[in-house]
Design a protein around this motif. Structure first.
Motif, PDB file in Angstrom:
ATOM      1  N   LEU A 172      -1.408  27.135  -4.720  1.00 44.42           N
ATOM      2  CA  LEU A 172      -0.965  25.866  -4.137  1.00 44.42           C
ATOM      3  C   LEU A 172      -0.546  26.064  -2.676  1.00 44.42           C
ATOM      4  O   LEU A 172      -0.917  25.281  -1.798  1.00 44.42           O
ATOM      5  N   LYS A 173       0.223  27.122  -2.421  1.00 46.94           N
ATOM      6  CA  LYS A 173       0.688  27.358  -1.044  1.00 46.94           C
ATOM      7  C   LYS A 173      -0.504  27.606  -0.116  1.00 46.94           C
ATOM      8  O   LYS A 173      -0.532  27.131   1.025  1.00 46.94           O
ATOM      9  N   ALA A 174      -1.500  28.335  -0.614  1.00 46.43           N
ATOM     10  CA  ALA A 174      -2.693  28.595   0.200  1.00 46.43           C
ATOM     11  C   ALA A 174      -3.412  27.284   0.515  1.00 46.43           C
ATOM     12  O   ALA A 174      -3.910  27.072   1.628  1.00 46.43           O
ATOM     13  N   LYS A 175      -3.456  26.397  -0.476  1.00 44.82           N
ATOM     14  CA  LYS A 175      -4.110  25.093  -0.279  1.00 44.82           C
ATOM     15  C   LYS A 175      -3.343  24.268   0.752  1.00 44.82           C
ATOM     16  O   LYS A 175      -3.944  23.606   1.609  1.00 44.82           O
ATOM     17  N   ILE A 176      -2.011  24.292   0.656  1.00 46.25           N
ATOM     18  CA  ILE A 176      -1.190  23.555   1.625  1.00 46.25           C
ATOM     19  C   ILE A 176      -1.433  24.110   3.030  1.00 46.25           C
ATOM     20  O   ILE A 176      -1.602  23.360   3.991  1.00 46.25           O
ATOM     21  N   GLU A 177      -1.477  25.428   3.150  1.00 43.48           N
ATOM     22  CA  GLU A 177      -1.703  26.039   4.467  1.00 43.48           C
ATOM     23  C   GLU A 177      -3.088  25.693   5.007  1.00 43.48           C
ATOM     24  O   GLU A 177      -3.262  25.460   6.197  1.00 43.48           O
ATOM     25  N   ALA A 178      -4.072  25.649   4.109  1.00 37.49           N
ATOM     26  CA  ALA A 178      -5.442  25.402   4.565  1.00 37.49           C
ATOM     27  C   ALA A 178      -5.688  23.924   4.883  1.00 37.49           C
ATOM     28  O   ALA A 178      -6.378  23.600   5.846  1.00 37.49           O
ATOM     29  N   GLU A 179      -5.107  23.026   4.082  1.00 35.56           N
ATOM     30  CA  GLU A 179      -5.490  21.616   4.185  1.00 35.56           C
ATOM     31  C   GLU A 179      -4.357  20.651   4.530  1.00 35.56           C
ATOM     32  O   GLU A 179      -4.615  19.499   4.870  1.00 35.56           O
ATOM     33  N   GLY A 180      -3.114  21.108   4.383  1.00 39.39           N
ATOM     34  CA  GLY A 180      -1.996  20.221   4.690  1.00 39.39           C
ATOM     35  C   GLY A 180      -1.941  19.912   6.180  1.00 39.39           C
ATOM     36  O   GLY A 180      -2.283  20.748   7.007  1.00 39.39           O
ATOM     37  N   LYS A 181      -1.541  18.687   6.499  1.00 38.76           N
ATOM     38  CA  LYS A 181      -1.430  18.303   7.907  1.00 38.76           C
ATOM     39  C   LYS A 181       0.001  17.901   8.202  1.00 38.76           C
ATOM     40  O   LYS A 181       0.548  17.008   7.557  1.00 38.76           O
ATOM     41  N   VAL A 182       0.592  18.572   9.177  1.00 40.94           N
ATOM     42  CA  VAL A 182       1.965  18.269   9.558  1.00 40.94           C
ATOM     43  C   VAL A 182       1.931  17.122  10.555  1.00 40.94           C
ATOM     44  O   VAL A 182       1.487  17.274  11.684  1.00 40.94           O
TER      45      VAL A 182
END
Lengths: 198, 198
Positions: free
Chosen positions: A4-14
């Motif tokens: 999940l954290k890897a997905k957030i890092e790859a695709e999450g937008k701040v």
């Protein structure tokens, strides 16, 4: 949960120091295999808690909840934000303010789906100020059922919902805790601190 | 789908000659194992259709869609009924009137999640007058993507949404087609006629 954290890092937008957008896999587009893994993880963490029912709130809580219910072999109930004309019987309600949408919703659950002998796992996609979680806890309590804990996909550790709910004695299992969104970057709470938080 | 029909017979409540309530396993409380079976069935029926994406609408379409996406290995996008403040980019929209809720909703999908090379399976819990399905079809067409068909959990065969959409050339796979709700009873369309309908 590393995947999940890897997905957030790859695709999450701040979008700002308080807003993280994860609409490519959780809030708008949904990654079914990631949801499956999230369901397995929640089920594993709460496997000894005697869960008889999962409670979530429409809409983004539904996918992780149904996968968790699959693995715990229990039904999922999703609280509704508006009353439907086909939901005519007795409702348990609570008021929830959404900072994201800047509106107050009455959330409701049919009484018949929460009994006083239920042990309820509450699941939601985000925990920030804790408004939705508190509303769901209130509904479980109004049903005289037991709250086993909260399963949260992404907790914003820099907002105080998690702190307040833990201080109220509620077990929270967050699969990713974000320490900060400053400078356009996602910083996760480190593992040692995450253990202490739990 | 026999398991679904048995569940409808056991737990569905006929509120009037046009309203069937299935909130114990689909619309409010959700049976995760039934959703899994429904997902497998949709995936089986559309396995050769080259599906690249599933489109549904919040909230009751999400659970069957995510299970179908799991088996077809494709992402699920759920159209939203209201614009969220965190959905800031370009949206594709359509207006949908809900007879159940007696209101018109603007439904929307972020452009980035529907591309012109997508082949889209649209899934929803109910097909009655076809308003929601037509809105979803319109969204796919506005994205210049292809509609592979509709996967419907429960079709009200006595209302004209299915007829109109089939006449428009859209493939519809309904797992249970209800012929009538007269006299407080659920009567399913018989199998031979169901085959012809398809």
């Amino acid at each position: 949960m590393e995947r999940l954290k890897a997905k957030i890092e790859a695709e999450g937008k701040v979008l700002s120091s308080s807003v993280l957008k994860v609409d490519s896999f959780l809030n708008h587009q949904v990654d079914p295999h990631l949801m499956m893994d999230i369901g397995k993880e929640f089920a594993s963490r709460f496997k000894d808690a005697g869960i008889t029912k999962i409670l979530t709130i429409e809409s983004s809580g539904i996918a992780p909840s149904v996968m968790t219910g699959l693995h715990l072999n229990v039904p999922v109930v999703f609280a509704r934000k508006k009353k439907s004309l086909t939901l005519t019987e007795d409702l348990i309600t609570s008021s929830v303010y959404s900072f994201t949408k800047q509106e107050t919703n009455e959330i409701s659950v049919s009484k018949k789906f929460l009994q006083n002998n239920d042990t309820v796992l509450i699941i939601d996609d985000f925990l920030a100020n804790g408004q939705a979680a508190e509303g769901l806890v209130e509904i479980v309590k109004k049903a005289n059922a037991a709250v086993a804990g909260l399963g949260i996909v992404i907790e914003k550790g820099f907002q105080d919902g998690g702190k307040l709910l833990r201080e109220a004695g509620i077990r929270i299992e967050s699969l990713a805790i974000i320490e900060s969104l400053e400078n356009g970057e996602v910083t996760f709470r480190n593992k040692e601190l995450e253990e202490v938080t739990r």
